[in-house]
Design a protein around this motif. Structure first.
Motif, PDB file in Angstrom:
ATOM      1  N   GLY A 164      22.822  51.387  29.988  1.00 52.22           N
ATOM      2  CA  GLY A 164      24.259  51.121  29.910  1.00 52.22           C
ATOM      3  C   GLY A 164      24.745  50.099  30.917  1.00 52.22           C
ATOM      4  N   GLN A 165      23.834  49.350  31.532  1.00 47.68           N
ATOM      5  CA  GLN A 165      24.252  48.344  32.504  1.00 47.68           C
ATOM      6  C   GLN A 165      24.811  47.091  31.844  1.00 47.68           C
ATOM      7  OE1 GLN A 165      20.255  48.633  34.696  1.00 47.68           O
ATOM      8  NE2 GLN A 165      21.659  48.038  36.325  1.00 47.68           N
ATOM      9  N   GLY A 166      24.355  46.810  30.637  1.00 48.18           N
ATOM     10  CA  GLY A 166      24.804  45.594  29.968  1.00 48.18           C
ATOM     11  C   GLY A 166      24.521  45.616  28.487  1.00 48.18           C
ATOM     12  N   HIS A 201      25.232  40.096  29.125  1.00 48.54           N
ATOM     13  CA  HIS A 201      26.336  40.247  30.076  1.00 48.54           C
ATOM     14  C   HIS A 201      26.362  41.676  30.596  1.00 48.54           C
ATOM     15  CE1 HIS A 201      28.525  36.408  29.767  1.00 48.54           C
ATOM     16  NE2 HIS A 201      28.098  36.386  28.521  1.00 48.54           N
ATOM     17  N   ARG A 202      26.802  41.794  31.836  1.00 51.06           N
ATOM     18  CA  ARG A 202      26.902  43.095  32.472  1.00 51.06           C
ATOM     19  C   ARG A 202      28.170  43.819  32.009  1.00 51.06           C
ATOM     20  NH1 ARG A 202      24.894  45.275  37.147  1.00 51.06           N
ATOM     21  NH2 ARG A 202      23.877  43.287  37.659  1.00 51.06           N
ATOM     22  N   LEU A 203      28.063  45.109  31.796  1.00 50.75           N
ATOM     23  CA  LEU A 203      29.227  45.941  31.484  1.00 50.75           C
ATOM     24  C   LEU A 203      29.948  46.322  32.779  1.00 50.75           C
ATOM     25  CD1 LEU A 203      27.725  48.261  28.727  1.00 50.75           C
ATOM     26  CD2 LEU A 203      29.763  46.839  28.447  1.00 50.75           C
ATOM     27  N   THR A 204      31.270  46.248  32.732  1.00 52.04           N
ATOM     28  CA  THR A 204      32.058  46.574  33.905  1.00 52.04           C
ATOM     29  C   THR A 204      33.380  47.191  33.489  1.00 52.04           C
ATOM     30  OG1 THR A 204      32.942  45.660  35.980  1.00 52.04           O
ATOM     31  CG2 THR A 204      33.191  44.304  34.002  1.00 52.04           C
ATOM     32  N   GLU A 205      33.992  47.933  34.373  1.00 53.30           N
ATOM     33  CA  GLU A 205      35.288  48.543  34.081  1.00 53.30           C
ATOM     34  C   GLU A 205      36.395  47.492  34.205  1.00 53.30           C
ATOM     35  OE1 GLU A 205      35.687  51.837  36.714  1.00 53.30           O
ATOM     36  OE2 GLU A 205      34.201  53.072  35.654  1.00 53.30           O
ATOM     37  N   GLY A 206      37.483  47.751  33.496  1.00 52.05           N
ATOM     38  CA  GLY A 206      38.642  46.880  33.593  1.00 52.05           C
ATOM     39  C   GLY A 206      38.582  45.645  32.712  1.00 52.05           C
TER      40      GLY A 206
END
Length: 197
Positions: A143-145, A10-15
């Motif tokens: 650090g993308q996922g 899974h991709r890392l994302t803010e929020g």
């Protein structure tokens, strides 16, 4: 015996909260997904379903179904465990690896093991959760996922039946016959002992 392998990313994302193994791990980003995006539990579920030849998590819990939006992956794991139990499978062990550059997982791994074990009604010594980095390489290194691999071993009662007759009779007929045969052999031995006297 049946062996299954699972993989998820899974991709890392803010929020978003970062949920791994049912544990909220403090971090400035979370994983993007329809459910809570627990990449570790998703890999474990796919390994279990694969070992039982029961499809995959996309088939059982499609990301197009609003019922699974934001759902806890630990709850989905319970449902997979119930399905395996219904099919007569026993989970012998699970070995899973989280692949992430950051954050450090060591402080949270025992809780992850506990959550997975409880969801599947297993003792904790049947569940292993490890973590590693890719030394700055690839999408996890940048650090993308976050990714996860898992492997599992399932057994069923038929694994302990050694021929087709045992399977057809659910072990009762053959085992009963075997005990009768052993009884006859024992009686014969006793008779020969008496003759020697």
């Amino acid at each position: 015996m049946r062996v299954g392998q699972g993989y998820d990313v899974h991709r890392l994302t803010e929020g978003r909260k970062l949920i791994l193994g049912g544990v909220e791990v403090p971090f400035d980003k979370g994983l993007l997904g329809h459910s809570d995006a627990d990449v570790l539990v998703h890999a474990v579920m796919d390994a279990l379903l694969g070992a039982g030849a029961l499809g995959d998590i996309g088939q059982h819990f499609p990301d197009t179904d609003p019922a699974y939006e934001g759902i806890s992956s630990i709850e989905l794991l319970r449902r997979v465990g119930a399905l395996l139990e219904e099919k007569g499978y026993v989970v012998e062990n699970i070995d899973a690896t989280i692949i992430a550059q950051r954050p450090k997982m060591a402080p949270y791994r025992p809780a992850m093991v506990r959550n997975i074990a409880r969801a599947l009604k297993l003792s904790e010594d049947r569940v292993s959760v490890k973590a590693t980095t890719e030394e700055g390489l690839g999408f996890t290194g940048s650090g993308q996922g976050i990714a996860s691999w898992a492997i599992t071993l399932l057994t069923s009662p038929t694994d302990y039946c050694y021929d087709y007759k045992m399977e057809a009779d659910r072990c009762s007929g053959c085992c009963h016959g075997e005990s009768q045969r052993h009884g006859a052999v024992n009686n014969q031995v006793e008779e020969e002992d008496h003759e020697d006297l």
